[in-house]
Design a protein around this motif. Structure first.
Motif, mmCIF file in Angstrom:
data_model
loop_
_atom_site.group_PDB
_atom_site.id
_atom_site.type_symbol
_atom_site.label_atom_id
_atom_site.label_comp_id
_atom_site.label_asym_id
_atom_site.label_seq_id
_atom_site.Cartn_x
_atom_site.Cartn_y
_atom_site.Cartn_z
ATOM 1 N N ASP A 261 0.686 -1.288 0.058
ATOM 2 C CA ASP A 261 -0.132 -0.045 -0.036
ATOM 3 C C ASP A 261 0.849 1.368 -0.141
ATOM 4 N N PRO A 262 0.680 2.244 -1.166
ATOM 5 C CA PRO A 262 1.740 3.375 -1.269
ATOM 6 C C PRO A 262 1.408 4.244 -0.039
ATOM 7 N N ILE A 263 0.589 4.489 0.604
ATOM 8 C CA ILE A 263 0.170 5.490 1.843
ATOM 9 C C ILE A 263 0.944 4.843 2.977
ATOM 10 N N SER A 264 0.853 3.550 3.090
ATOM 11 C CA SER A 264 1.606 3.039 4.193
ATOM 12 C C SER A 264 3.142 2.995 4.174
ATOM 13 N N GLU A 265 3.206 2.767 2.720
ATOM 14 C CA GLU A 265 4.790 2.481 2.592
ATOM 15 C C GLU A 265 5.549 3.698 2.501
ATOM 16 N N ARG A 266 4.858 4.890 2.370
ATOM 17 C CA ARG A 266 5.302 6.253 2.423
ATOM 18 C C ARG A 266 5.910 6.491 4.090
ATOM 19 N N THR A 267 5.034 6.265 4.757
ATOM 20 C CA THR A 267 5.269 6.303 6.217
ATOM 21 C C THR A 267 5.765 5.402 7.144
ATOM 22 N N ARG A 268 6.000 4.324 6.302
ATOM 23 C CA ARG A 268 6.817 2.972 6.860
ATOM 24 C C ARG A 268 8.289 3.480 7.361
ATOM 25 N N LYS A 269 8.341 3.385 8.730
ATOM 26 C CA LYS A 269 9.374 3.491 9.409
ATOM 27 C C LYS A 269 10.687 2.312 9.649
ATOM 28 N N ARG A 270 11.889 2.401 9.052
ATOM 29 C CA ARG A 270 12.600 1.337 9.392
ATOM 30 C C ARG A 270 13.174 1.320 10.710
ATOM 31 N N LYS A 271 12.790 0.290 11.696
ATOM 32 C CA LYS A 271 13.237 0.330 12.932
ATOM 33 C C LYS A 271 14.892 -0.334 13.164
ATOM 34 N N SER A 272 15.759 0.297 13.753
ATOM 35 C CA SER A 272 16.984 -0.217 13.990
ATOM 36 C C SER A 272 17.094 -1.069 15.197
ATOM 37 N N TYR A 273 17.823 -1.984 15.454
ATOM 38 C CA TYR A 273 18.094 -2.970 16.635
ATOM 39 C C TYR A 273 19.373 -2.515 17.109
ATOM 40 N N ASP A 274 19.411 -2.064 18.591
ATOM 41 C CA ASP A 274 20.682 -1.861 19.349
ATOM 42 C C ASP A 274 20.719 -2.720 20.440
ATOM 43 N N PRO A 275 21.493 -3.751 20.367
ATOM 44 C CA PRO A 275 21.747 -4.944 21.458
ATOM 45 C C PRO A 275 21.925 -4.343 22.874
ATOM 46 N N ALA A 276 22.026 -2.947 23.112
ATOM 47 C CA ALA A 276 22.210 -2.441 24.284
ATOM 48 C C ALA A 276 20.803 -1.981 24.833
ATOM 49 N N SER A 277 20.117 -2.059 23.979
ATOM 50 C CA SER A 277 18.550 -1.708 24.467
ATOM 51 C C SER A 277 18.003 -2.658 25.446
ATOM 52 N N HIS A 278 18.582 -3.789 25.559
ATOM 53 C CA HIS A 278 18.090 -4.836 26.474
ATOM 54 C C HIS A 278 18.515 -4.486 27.972
ATOM 55 N N HIS A 279 19.570 -3.438 28.395
ATOM 56 C CA HIS A 279 19.955 -3.197 29.603
ATOM 57 C C HIS A 279 20.061 -4.402 30.497
ATOM 58 N N TYR A 280 20.804 -5.574 30.140
ATOM 59 C CA TYR A 280 20.860 -6.627 30.906
ATOM 60 C C TYR A 280 21.835 -6.059 32.105
ATOM 61 N N GLN A 281 21.831 -6.904 33.320
ATOM 62 C CA GLN A 281 22.359 -6.877 34.200
ATOM 63 C C GLN A 281 23.752 -7.654 33.993
ATOM 64 N N GLU A 282 24.894 -7.299 34.532
ATOM 65 C CA GLU A 282 25.996 -8.407 34.479
ATOM 66 C C GLU A 282 25.571 -9.859 34.963
ATOM 67 N N ASN A 283 26.086 -10.716 34.211
ATOM 68 C CA ASN A 283 25.535 -12.181 34.569
ATOM 69 C C ASN A 283 24.036 -12.475 34.421
ATOM 70 N N GLU A 284 23.370 -11.831 34.065
ATOM 71 C CA GLU A 284 21.857 -11.911 34.091
ATOM 72 C C GLU A 284 21.847 -12.908 32.958
ATOM 73 N N PRO A 285 21.215 -14.160 33.566
ATOM 74 C CA PRO A 285 20.923 -15.172 32.483
ATOM 75 C C PRO A 285 20.033 -14.790 31.242
ATOM 76 N N VAL A 286 20.403 -15.066 30.165
ATOM 77 C CA VAL A 286 19.558 -14.982 28.980
ATOM 78 C C VAL A 286 19.289 -16.477 28.183
ATOM 79 N N GLU A 287 18.043 -16.564 28.274
ATOM 80 C CA GLU A 287 17.922 -18.149 27.802
ATOM 81 C C GLU A 287 16.616 -18.055 26.669
#
Ligand SMILES: Nc1ncnc2c1ncn2[C@@H]1O[C@H](COP(=O)(O)OP(=O)(O)OP(=O)(O)O)[C@@H](O)[C@H]1O
Ligand SMILES: [Mg+2]
Length: 312
Positions: A261-287
């Motif tokens: 759809d051209p209207i939604s395509e015009r307003t489509r925003k590309r999100k970028s991923y920043d691994p730091a956005s998780h704010h994991y604590q040191e040694n916090e288990p990620v599973e």
């Protein structure tokens, strides 16, 4: 999906290149997932995240650094007799991104396709061998006259069809298609994907279908795994992944798909991923937490609880 039979079990698989050296790459860093018999499992992620390495390690082109791959309950990387190895090689086939590079330019198409037939002694007579080649050519939408030509006489889409015929020649159960359409014109991509899909249905094949982006993968896959820097960050049934993308990296991949759809395509925003956005604590288990049945996300317990409330 729960009652389906597991054809492959990939458990804590690791593939490190140049281990212990300064240029060590953890191309696969502890990934675990199953592939069910008769399904298409899609694998996506940006260039260099380890998709091809995953395929190549599963099919034993590389020895794994750690973990295991079970095929029908048998460890693929375990010690095997020549006969067992040959059986494995027949059950698992690979289709490559660049159909030209993977076809020997000096061989006639008949011999390219019949290579596996010869290795595995599948044809009883010369006539039987040629009949098989003709049948395979027709199965992939080419015709018997093509048998006597050479790879350079074909277009990209036709070469990929030849690559598919060659893989099918040994009557495999499991096919790894590593970006089988990326090198093709957009107009041809859908045709080749349709062919792969049709063959999978007719022959009850199981696929691991590797791709860069999520657009074509959604169409062909039953389930999709998303990889990021050697890790599987999310895995879910295809519709569920599109409905409820939970990992921010999956969200960024989805935001990259153009919308019709051209209207939604015009307003489509590309999100970028920043691994730091998780704010994991040191040694916090990620599973790899299962947020809803069959939907897994690589996350901390805190994120897991938050994701549970987000599911629609
Ligand atoms: N034989 C090898 N020796 C050393 N490093 C390798 C080797 N093969 C792959 N790598 C590295 O492993 C990582 C994963 O590569 P891989 O080819 O699996 O990525 P990919 O997801 O298939 O990428 P693409 O989408 O570009 O095909 C990359 O950093 C790559 O440079
Ligand atoms: Mg690759």
């Amino acid at each position: 999906m729960a009652e389906k039979k597991k054809l492959l079990e990939i458990k804590n698989l690791k593939q490190y290149f140049n281990q212990g050296k300064a240029n060590e790459v953890k191309a696969i860093d502890n990934i675990t997932f199953d592939i069910y018999k008769g399904e298409v499992m899609g694998l996506v992620g940006e260039s260099g995240c380890g998709k091809s390495t995953t395929g190549r390690t599963i099919i034993r082109l590389y020895n794994a650094t750690g973990g295991e791959v079970l095929y029908d309950g048998v460890n693929v990387h375990g010690k095997k007799s020549k006969k067992e190895l040959k059986q494995f090689n027949r059950k698992m086939q690979m289709i490559f991104q660049d159909p030209y590079a993977s076809l020997n330019p000096r061989l006639k198409i008949a011999d390219v396709i019949a290579e596996g037939i010869d290795i595995h002694g599948l044809a009883k007579t010369k006539k039987d061998r040629m009949e098989r080649v003709y049948h395979l050519l027709e199965t992939v939408g080419l015709n018997r006259e093509h048998a006597n030509r050479y790879p350079h006489e074909f277009s990209g889409g036709q070469r990929q069809r030849i690559g598919i015929a060659r893989a099918l020649a040994v009557e495999p159960e499991f096919i790894i298609a590593d970006e089988p359409i990326s090198a093709l014109d957009v107009s041809i991509q859908a045709q080749v994907v349709n062919l792969l899909k049709q063959l999978q249905k007719e022959k009850g094949l199981t696929y691991l279908f590797i791709a860069h982006d999520l657009s074509m993968v959604k169409y062909i896959s039953d389930r999709i795994g998303v990889m990021y820097f050697g890790k599987m960050v999310e895995l879910a049934p295809a519709d569920e992944l599109y409905r409820n993308p939970l990992h921010p990296y999956t969200q960024s991949l989805l935001s990259a798909i153009p919308v019709p759809d051209p209207i939604s395509e015009r307003t489509r925003k590309r999100k970028s991923y920043d691994p730091a956005s998780h704010h994991y604590q040191e040694n916090e288990p990620v599973e790899f937490w299962e947020v809803t049945p069959g939907h897994f996300v690589l996350c901390s317990e805190k994120e897991f609880k938050q994701y549970q409330t987000q599911i629609r």
